[in-house]
Motif scaffolding. Sequence first.
Motif, PDB file in Angstrom:
ATOM      1  N   PRO A   2       0.812  -1.216   0.000  1.00  0.00           N
ATOM      2  CA  PRO A   2       0.000   0.000   0.000  1.00  0.00           C
ATOM      3  C   PRO A   2       0.848   1.269   0.000  1.00  0.00           C
ATOM      4  CG  PRO A   2      -0.914  -1.557   1.560  1.00  0.00           C
ATOM      5  CD  PRO A   2       0.399  -2.116   1.099  1.00  0.00           C
ATOM      6  N   LEU A   3       2.006   1.247   0.692  1.00  0.00           N
ATOM      7  CA  LEU A   3       2.884   2.421   0.675  1.00  0.00           C
ATOM      8  C   LEU A   3       3.480   2.635  -0.708  1.00  0.00           C
ATOM      9  CD1 LEU A   3       4.697   2.090   4.109  1.00  0.00           C
ATOM     10  CD2 LEU A   3       2.844   3.637   3.484  1.00  0.00           C
ATOM     11  N   PRO A  12      -5.143   3.489  -2.363  1.00  0.00           N
ATOM     12  CA  PRO A  12      -4.927   2.321  -1.501  1.00  0.00           C
ATOM     13  C   PRO A  12      -5.936   1.207  -1.749  1.00  0.00           C
ATOM     14  CG  PRO A  12      -4.832   4.339  -0.209  1.00  0.00           C
ATOM     15  CD  PRO A  12      -5.284   4.720  -1.581  1.00  0.00           C
ATOM     16  N   LEU A  13      -7.174   1.556  -2.107  1.00  0.00           N
ATOM     17  CA  LEU A  13      -8.172   0.525  -2.385  1.00  0.00           C
ATOM     18  C   LEU A  13      -7.830  -0.272  -3.643  1.00  0.00           C
ATOM     19  CD1 LEU A  13     -11.521   2.331  -1.514  1.00  0.00           C
ATOM     20  CD2 LEU A  13     -10.341   0.540  -0.237  1.00  0.00           C
ATOM     21  N   GLU A  14      -7.302   0.423  -4.632  1.00  0.00           N
ATOM     22  CA  GLU A  14      -6.888  -0.268  -5.851  1.00  0.00           C
ATOM     23  C   GLU A  14      -5.706  -1.196  -5.567  1.00  0.00           C
ATOM     24  OE1 GLU A  14      -7.737  -1.327  -9.547  1.00  0.00           O
ATOM     25  OE2 GLU A  14      -8.913   0.099  -8.410  1.00  0.00           O
ATOM     26  N   MET A  19      -3.760  -6.804  -4.492  1.00  0.00           N
ATOM     27  CA  MET A  19      -3.173  -7.790  -3.590  1.00  0.00           C
ATOM     28  C   MET A  19      -4.123  -8.948  -3.337  1.00  0.00           C
ATOM     29  SD  MET A  19      -0.910  -5.636  -0.820  1.00  0.00           S
ATOM     30  CE  MET A  19      -2.344  -5.162   0.101  1.00  0.00           C
ATOM     31  N   LEU A  20      -5.412  -8.663  -3.191  1.00  0.00           N
ATOM     32  CA  LEU A  20      -6.384  -9.724  -2.957  1.00  0.00           C
ATOM     33  C   LEU A  20      -6.545 -10.619  -4.183  1.00  0.00           C
ATOM     34  CD1 LEU A  20      -9.125  -7.851  -0.914  1.00  0.00           C
ATOM     35  CD2 LEU A  20      -7.469  -9.529  -0.091  1.00  0.00           C
ATOM     36  N   LEU A  21      -6.496 -10.040  -5.374  1.00  0.00           N
ATOM     37  CA  LEU A  21      -6.553 -10.856  -6.592  1.00  0.00           C
ATOM     38  C   LEU A  21      -5.326 -11.746  -6.710  1.00  0.00           C
ATOM     39  CD1 LEU A  21      -8.033  -8.419  -9.242  1.00  0.00           C
ATOM     40  CD2 LEU A  21      -9.070 -10.499  -8.346  1.00  0.00           C
ATOM     41  N   SER A  22      -4.156 -11.205  -6.349  1.00  0.00           N
ATOM     42  CA  SER A  22      -2.933 -12.007  -6.377  1.00  0.00           C
ATOM     43  C   SER A  22      -2.999 -13.134  -5.364  1.00  0.00           C
ATOM     44  CB  SER A  22      -1.718 -11.122  -6.096  1.00  0.00           C
ATOM     45  OG  SER A  22      -1.542 -10.190  -7.121  1.00  0.00           O
TER      46      SER A  22
END
Length: 135
Positions: A2-3, A12-14, A19-22
Amino acid sequence: APLAALGLGLSPLESLRGMLLSAGGLALAGMLYWWVRRPSDKVEPDEEPSSGYVSVMGYGDVVLAGFLGVWLGFVNLLVALFLAVLAGALLGLMARRSGGSNQIPFGPYLAVGGLVAFFYGEALLRWYLAYLGVG
């Protein structure tokens, strides 16, 4: 991550979505391996299998599929797996007809499927869904 997303100017949401898709792609790769694998599939290299059947995927293939899942995401991993299985089956059948071995490594087909899915995965998926009349 996120940083790093903030440093690149992404929301940050994107970043969290990516990350969740990965993570979903990695989980899918691991789940597919444990779903396909049977404990009786393990055969040591120097012993001959009694039924002529050997392990469907080695652990290196699982690691490669996991990294492809992180790299490509959930949907493109499915495209990569489909392409890898299709290419492996076609070339395996041709090798079998020409008197080749029963076993062929799956890693090269998985890598090629991942590469094609990286560049053309979304276009192939749109074409396939249009062909089925779904999308």
